[in-house]
Design an enzyme around this catalytic site. Structure first.
Site, PDB file in Angstrom:
ATOM      1  N   TYR A  95      -3.095   7.640 -11.111  1.00 14.76           N
ATOM      2  CA  TYR A  95      -2.373   8.923 -11.001  1.00 14.76           C
ATOM      3  C   TYR A  95      -3.087   9.963 -10.140  1.00 14.76           C
ATOM      4  O   TYR A  95      -2.447  10.609  -9.312  1.00 14.76           O
ATOM      5  CB  TYR A  95      -2.015   9.455 -12.405  1.00 14.76           C
ATOM      6  CG  TYR A  95      -0.770   8.749 -12.897  1.00 14.76           C
ATOM      7  CD1 TYR A  95       0.489   9.265 -12.632  1.00 14.76           C
ATOM      8  CD2 TYR A  95      -0.858   7.519 -13.559  1.00 14.76           C
ATOM      9  CE1 TYR A  95       1.635   8.592 -13.027  1.00 14.76           C
ATOM     10  CE2 TYR A  95       0.289   6.840 -13.951  1.00 14.76           C
ATOM     11  CZ  TYR A  95       1.527   7.384 -13.682  1.00 14.76           C
ATOM     12  OH  TYR A  95       2.656   6.702 -14.053  1.00 14.76           O
ATOM     13  N   GLU A 137       3.585   5.398 -20.728  1.00 13.50           N
ATOM     14  CA  GLU A 137       3.224   4.037 -20.293  1.00 13.50           C
ATOM     15  C   GLU A 137       2.208   3.390 -21.243  1.00 13.50           C
ATOM     16  O   GLU A 137       2.318   2.206 -21.559  1.00 13.50           O
ATOM     17  CB  GLU A 137       2.720   4.068 -18.840  1.00 13.50           C
ATOM     18  CG  GLU A 137       3.893   4.232 -17.885  1.00 13.50           C
ATOM     19  CD  GLU A 137       3.545   4.756 -16.503  1.00 13.50           C
ATOM     20  OE1 GLU A 137       2.381   4.644 -16.091  1.00 13.50           O
ATOM     21  OE2 GLU A 137       4.453   5.283 -15.825  1.00 13.50           O
TER      22      GLU A 137
HETATM   23  C1  HEM Z   1       4.211  11.440 -11.674  1.00 13.90           C
HETATM   24  C2  HEM Z   1       3.988  10.488 -10.806  1.00 13.90           C
HETATM   25  C3  HEM Z   1       4.981   9.427 -10.427  1.00 13.90           C
HETATM   26  C4  HEM Z   1       6.334   9.476 -10.323  1.00 13.90           C
HETATM   27  C5  HEM Z   1       7.250  10.651 -10.592  1.00 13.90           C
HETATM   28  C6  HEM Z   1       6.777   8.156  -9.888  1.00 13.90           C
HETATM   29  C7  HEM Z   1       8.095   7.812  -9.646  1.00 13.90           C
HETATM   30  C8  HEM Z   1       8.526   6.552  -9.297  1.00 13.90           C
HETATM   31  C9  HEM Z   1       9.902   6.171  -9.075  1.00 13.90           C
HETATM   32  C10 HEM Z   1      11.086   7.106  -9.167  1.00 13.90           C
HETATM   33  C11 HEM Z   1       9.920   4.873  -8.777  1.00 13.90           C
HETATM   34  C12 HEM Z   1      11.136   4.020  -8.443  1.00 13.90           C
HETATM   35  C13 HEM Z   1      11.571   3.284  -9.690  1.00 13.90           C
HETATM   36  C14 HEM Z   1      12.602   2.260  -9.386  1.00 13.90           C
HETATM   37  O1  HEM Z   1      13.106   2.242  -8.278  1.00 13.90           O
HETATM   38  O2  HEM Z   1      12.937   1.474 -10.273  1.00 13.90           O
HETATM   39  C15 HEM Z   1       8.578   4.393  -8.805  1.00 13.90           C
HETATM   40  C16 HEM Z   1       8.210   3.109  -8.531  1.00 13.90           C
HETATM   41  C17 HEM Z   1       6.928   2.742  -8.285  1.00 13.90           C
HETATM   42  N1  HEM Z   1       5.806   3.498  -8.522  1.00 13.90           N
HETATM   43 FE1  HEM Z   1       5.753   5.369  -9.247  1.00 13.90          FE
HETATM   44  N2  HEM Z   1       5.699   7.354  -9.745  1.00 13.90           N
HETATM   45  C18 HEM Z   1       4.581   8.082 -10.057  1.00 13.90           C
HETATM   46  C19 HEM Z   1       3.297   7.621 -10.050  1.00 13.90           C
HETATM   47  C20 HEM Z   1       2.911   6.389  -9.572  1.00 13.90           C
HETATM   48  C21 HEM Z   1       1.554   5.929  -9.466  1.00 13.90           C
HETATM   49  C22 HEM Z   1       0.325   6.728  -9.892  1.00 13.90           C
HETATM   50  C23 HEM Z   1       1.588   4.682  -8.918  1.00 13.90           C
HETATM   51  C24 HEM Z   1       0.434   3.776  -8.566  1.00 13.90           C
HETATM   52  C25 HEM Z   1      -0.299   3.967  -7.528  1.00 13.90           C
HETATM   53  C26 HEM Z   1       2.977   4.352  -8.712  1.00 13.90           C
HETATM   54  C27 HEM Z   1       3.420   3.154  -8.192  1.00 13.90           C
HETATM   55  C28 HEM Z   1       4.731   2.774  -8.125  1.00 13.90           C
HETATM   56  C29 HEM Z   1       5.161   1.491  -7.611  1.00 13.90           C
HETATM   57  C30 HEM Z   1       4.257   0.391  -7.061  1.00 13.90           C
HETATM   58  C31 HEM Z   1       6.543   1.466  -7.715  1.00 13.90           C
HETATM   59  C32 HEM Z   1       7.484   0.344  -7.292  1.00 13.90           C
HETATM   60  C33 HEM Z   1       7.631   0.498  -5.829  1.00 13.90           C
HETATM   61  C34 HEM Z   1       8.201  -0.684  -5.147  1.00 13.90           C
HETATM   62  O3  HEM Z   1       7.697  -1.759  -5.382  1.00 13.90           O
HETATM   63  O4  HEM Z   1       9.095  -0.475  -4.344  1.00 13.90           O
HETATM   64  N3  HEM Z   1       3.737   5.391  -9.121  1.00 13.90           N
HETATM   65  N4  HEM Z   1       7.744   5.436  -9.131  1.00 13.90           N
END
Ligand code: HEM
Ligand SMILES: Cc1cc2nc3c(=O)[nH]c(=O)nc-3n(C[C@H](O)[C@H](O)[C@H](O)COP(=O)(O)OP(=O)(O)OC[C@H]3O[C@@H](n4cnc5c(N)ncnc54)[C@H](O)[C@@H]3O)c2cc1C
Length: 406
Positions: A95, A137
């Protein structure tokens, strides 16, 4: 909690950040991957290249920030994303990396307009959001671990059987390598597969819905091979699974996740609609319904190109033949001459309201659907036009979250 001043700075700058949305998020990913290339082991590169993930992650940060004084309102959205994060193995230590790079990107794109006051307010707001995600989580990791046969991160499964279901879809039966049972799951949930592909610098993680009912000694996933087409490269993971993964091979997978699940607390008739490989969660639901709710009316509607790409046809037909409460209908967009001769489909073309009204007595069902985005939009529009309330409409995207509204 944040003070009034910080909340007002956040609320007044959300529209500014949104208007620079694409520039900031593009810069954010450039910076984050330059500083932390190890994150390329987690993010989906194809979604990155097509700009799909850029919109999702930063868009969600802004949307959540707009509700920073009413975090209750964002809990359902947080849970949906947290399921995906948990399935991918996102950790608390990730994060600060996202936070620092998002702030640096905002500063970089807005220049002097991003005053210290604005950046400080966003740093505080991001921390509040990050804490919400981290605690939701952590609870999900614990829940997954505490189920009988459960586990926390990735666990090795052996491919015990590989079965071709159609010209493009192949099923993989997966059994825990440690000999213990796999944990139970809810029909509709997915797992993530993590692949190390020879010649590729980074690991690749993809989600696959479990395509059979729970309670077996192995999981089944059914994967569509994404061939190169129209200038686009072949899908990395799906083609590797089809072409190189054999019975006996070991795949690390994460515990079942996702909140697109069949509600079995009611006996309301249920309609399961799928397009192409979107049938995987629907077959899991169908099998579960037949096993666990034998009185419940089920209508299974599947749209495919033609019989060559139509997976699990015999299985669904056999269930419909054996169980009076199950009805099955098929739509082909490009039937073959043999399909026509065999009257192998109920409608030629795409799904629409007229078709739904021709096979369903009324709109009083729970509707679950999954498939390519145009299919999902057509189903969603038809259900809305028919007056089906939002509470009875359930769907899953096989990619980054999108909108079905337009
Ligand atoms: C408050 C912080 C965060 C928010 C609001 C957020 C929001 C999101 C959203 C909206 C999605 C798309 C979900 C979907 O399409 O099903 C997503 C996917 C993802 N998030 Fe986060 N996220 C946050 C933090 C993080 C962090 C810290 C990481 C790790 C470095 C991360 C890694 C990912 C990954 C790897 C995906 C899937 C992306 C893909 O494979 O296309 N996110 N997140
Ligand atoms: C919850 C969930 C459940 C899912 N369940 C299933 C399931 O049950 N069965 C199933 O088959 N799939 C399922 N999926 C989809 C699956 O996760 C993968 O997205 C899919 O297998 C494609 O992965 P890939 O690695 O083969 O393709 P990728 O390499 O990720 O490529 C995806 C697409 O992007 C295109 N692309 C790549 N690079 C570029 C570029 N530079 N420019 C333009 N286009 C590009 C490729 O041509 C391809 O069409 C699910 C997804 C989710 C989110």
């Amino acid at each position: 909690m944040l003070n009034e001043k910080t909340i007002s700075v956040i609320k007044s700058t959300v529209p500014v950040l949104q208007s620079h949305g694409k520039a900031i998020t593009t810069r954010f990913y450039e910076m984050m991957f330059a500083n932390h290339p190890e994150l390329l082991n987690i993010f989906n590169h194809a979604n990155q290249k097509q700009g799909r993930q850029q919109t999702a992650l930063a868009g969600a940060v802004y949307a959540a920030a707009a509700n920073i004084d009413n975090l209750e309102a964002i809990v359902p959205a947080v849970k949906l994303i947290a399921h995906k994060h948990r399935s991918l193995g996102i950790k608390p230590e990730h994060y600060p990396i996202v936070g620092q790079n998002l702030l640096a990107a905002i500063k970089d794109v807005l220049g002097d307009a991003a005053t210290d006051e604005i950046i400080d307010a966003w740093a505080e707001a991001y921390q509040v959001l990050a804490d919400v995600f981290i605690s939701v989580e952590e609870q999900m990791y614990r829940d997954a671990e505490e189920l009988p046969g459960g586990w926390r991160d990735f666990r090795n499964f052996v491919v015990v059987q590989k079965v071709q279901e159609s010209d493009v879809i192949t099923s993989f039966y997966l059994k825990p390598q440690d000999g213990r049972i796999p944990s139970p799951f809810l029909p509709g949930q997915y797992i993530s597969v993590k692949l190390e592909i020879p010649g590729e610098t980074y690991t690749h993680i993809r989600q696959y819905s479990l395509s059979d009912s729970p309670g077996k000694d192995c999981y089944r996933i059914s994967v569509k091979r994404e061939d190169a087409w129209d200038g686009k490269p072949a899908g990395v993971v799906s083609t590797y699974l089809h072409e190189h993964v054999r019975e006996g091979d070991v795949l690390p997978i994460s515990a079942p996740a996702g909140d697109f699940v069949l509600d079995m607390s009611v006996e309301t008739p249920v309609v399961l609609l799928s397009g192409g490989v979107g049938l995987t969660p629907m077959v899991s639901m169908l099998n579960t319904l037949v096993e666990k709710q034998p009185e419940r009316q089920v209508t299974f509607i599947h749209a495919a190109q033609n019989s060559n790409t139509h997976a699990m046809r015999e299985h669904v037909e056999a269930l419909a033949a054996k169980h009076d409460q199950v009805k099955s209908y098929v739509l082909y967009s490009e039937p073959t001459a043999e399909d026509r001769a065999a009257c192998a489909f109920d409608k030629e073309g795409f799904i629409d309201l007229a078709f739904l009204q021709s096979v369903l007595a009324d709109n009083q069902s729970e509707f679950y659907f999954c498939g390519p985005v145009p299919f999902m939009k057509a189903v969603y529009q038809a259900l809305k036009e028919w007056g089906v309330p939002q509470s009875r409409i359930h769907y899953e995207f096989f990619g980054p979250l999108g909108s079905l509204e337009e």
